[in-house]
Design a protein around this motif. Structure first.
Motif: not given
Length: 584
Positions: A52-54, A59-61, A63-67, A454-457
């Motif tokens: 599920r690399i798309n 895009v979902d990550g 927000h985590n990147a900004v945080d 950013v993307t989680g474990l």
């Protein structure tokens, strides 16, 4: 017709069928490697989809990147004295490990070289040692070394030094097998002994390749020392691991920036040193060979005792020396420069040995405990069953496949723009060459740590980290391959009025495809090992299981995982060798 005649006709027909396969059989044999590569490419694309690399994942990550950026800035660098100490310790570990690998690789490579060692069993044993050292990742060796030598730099030096023999020994053996045999035969005819042949005829030819390989391996070991910090080896990698465990991203990323700067500086410095040291190495080798042959018996008038040797009227080689007007010989500037480099190298090596705090007592104590420690890893065990381990191994393989295919997609356009013969302009070529150098300077473990946040474990972070890492190496290899192509077909199409795109797809790409396939398979081999290592920092797969087994002291399970990884690595390497051979 007699039975003997019928039997003879049958044998002839059988031999003819075996010797000359029909068109269908030959076509199938030629198509098999291409179909295999196509199946591998389809599997790699499926791995990208299955993980599920798309775009949605990225895009979902976001927000985590900004945080994460907000939690990372401003960077918190340690005091200068502490920073210098950590960087010096990491550099010392990398240099000492590289030095250890060189000391071990020279005799192993000489045993493995076909033109140096005639005994097939000795060659096979040496090649086996090289393959085994390359197949076992350095982090696995580091886990065992920490058990033997304790926490600190010694374990890292031993682990990386042994693992580096796999690469250094192979490249050294290949260089020895490719030497020109003419100088050796000339010295042998002049009565030289075998050691004299090796020193005067073989060493000068392989010295440039030996130095280049050593510098390249030093660059790799500097990156590797960062990952080994996560399993207890000292240096800046250990501090990065401690910072991220405390969720101190400001200090961890500040140290990661320092690592990036060190890697870039090391790559630029190694290129400069390699160019300076190797300049004139061949000429010095010829002079050494001339001096040796001038002292050997059996010289005849007019005999050419070595390639490039001038023979005077008395039959002795004419060795050129620099002489002052007063008659005393002088040292040329090139020789003074080489001796200066040699002295500086010795001083640096001595400082690195001191900086790594290597102790002969610690090494001796560790070697004395080695049998008992190794006994803890036997026999191999699997307390939870093999099914879960195979699932984790498959995740690691999928991560490597996905990272390789994504890296290739990124590397092809970058390589095309970086190659001088396919880039729109020299300025564009320099920009993209610099990009590949900068990307190669970022250790994959640092990328993986950031992407895990950013993307989680899980394997998505590992695959993306491998893709970015592959961009640096594959981009360079693609550019080098394009620049080495025969320009004739492209010029012919340009003369007929073909556009740039037509020239690329009709003349450049078909020539480059075999090299691209070889480079991709090499990157896949590298990424399978790297995917295992990234599991240590949260990218999932068999590396995560390996780290957990080591933490809970399940050493038999560690052995089982190592054997599984060794099997996959050997299968991958054998497959890559077969593909390269049939496509050559």
């Amino acid at each position: 017709m007699s039975s003997r005649t019928q039997t003879g006709d049958l044998k002839v027909r059988t031999a003819s069928v075996g010797a000359a396969p029909g068109p269908r059989t030959g076509a199938a044999a030629r198509a098999l490697p291409h179909l295999t590569l196509l199946a591998l490419a389809v599997t790699a694309c499926w791995a990208v989809v299955d993980l599920r690399i798309n775009i949605a994942t990225l895009v979902d990550g976001a927000h985590n990147a900004v945080d994460f950026t907000g939690r990372m800035l401003p960077l918190d660098f340690p005091p200068l004295a502490e920073l210098v100490r950590l960087a010096g310790e990491s550099l010392s570990i990398a240099v000492c490990a590289t030095l250890m690998s060189l000391v071990l690789s020279v005799p192993v490579s000489m045993l493995a070289a076909r033109n140096i060692t005639s005994n097939a069993y000795a060659r096979g044993g040496a090649r086996g040692v090289i393959v085994l050292a390359r197949a076992i990742p350095d982090v696995i060796m580091a886990i065992a070394a920490v058990r033997v030598f304790g926490l600190g730099a010694t374990a890292g030096v031993v682990a990386m030094g042994l693992h580096s023999v796999g690469m250094v020994g192979k490249l050294y053996a290949d260089s020895l097998e490719e030497v020109d045999e003419g100088p050796r035969r000339a010295l042998r005819a002049a009565g030289a002994s075998r050691p004299q042949e090796l020193v005067a005829a073989v060493l000068p030819q392989v010295l440039p390749a030996f130095i280049a390989t050593a510098l390249h391996r030093l660059d790799i070991n500097l990156r590797g020392s960062v990952l080994l910090g996560f399993v207890g080896v000292g240096g800046i990698g250990f501090e990065i691991a401690q910072s991220f465990q405390r969720l101190d991203y400001r200090r961890g990323m500040a140290l990661a920036v320092v690592v990036l700067a060190l890697c870039l500086a090391m790559e630029l410095l190694s290129g400069t040193v390699r160019h300076a040291i190797l300049r004139g190495a061949v000429q010095e080798g010829k002079a050494r060979r001339n001096r040796l042959t001038s002292r050997l018996p059996g010289r005849g008038r007019g005999r050419d005792l070595g390639r490039g040797t001038a023979v005077n009227g008395t039959g002795a080689p004419a060795v050129r020396t620099s002489v002052r007007p007063g008659g005393s010989p002088t040292w040329p500037l090139a020789r003074v420069r080489r001796w200066t480099y040699a002295v500086v190298t010795v001083v640096v090596l001595w400082a690195c040995v001191r900086g790594a705090e290597l102790s002969a007592t610690q090494l001796a104590a560790g070697l004395a405990d080695l049998p008992s420690v190794l006994g803890q890893y036997l026999p191999p065990t699997a307390p939870g069953g093999l099914e879960g381990l195979f699932d984790a191994l498959w995740v690691t393989v999928k991560t490597a496949l996905a990272g390789t295919v994504l890296g290739m997609v990124l590397a092809v356009p970058v390589g095309v723009l970086a190659a001088r013969n396919t880039s729109p302009s020299p300025r564009v070529s320099r920009v993209f060459r610099t990009l590949t150098v900068a990307v190669r300077g970022i250790p994959e473990v640092v990328l993986a740590i950031v992407l895990v946040v950013v993307t989680g474990l899980g394997p998505v972070a590992g695959a993306l980290a491998l893709a970015v890492g592959s961009l640096g190496l594959l981009g360079k290899l693609v550019a080098d391959s394009l620049e080495e192509l025969d320009p004739g077909p492209a010029r012919s199409l340009v003369a007929t009025g073909a556009s740039r795109g037509q020239v690329f797809f009709a003349a450049v790409l078909p020539q480059a495809l075999p090299a691209l396939a070889g480079h991709t398979l090499y990157q896949l081999d590298v990424n399978i090992r790297a995917a295992t290592l990234l599991g240590v920092v949260g990218a999932g797969g068999i590396g995560f299981e390996l780290l957990n087994a080591a933490r809970v002291l399940e050493f038999g399970l560690v052995t089982t995982i190592v054997l599984m990884l060794l099997t996959v690595t050997l299968i991958t390497e054998a497959f890559a060798m077969w593909i390269r051979r049939v496509l050559a």
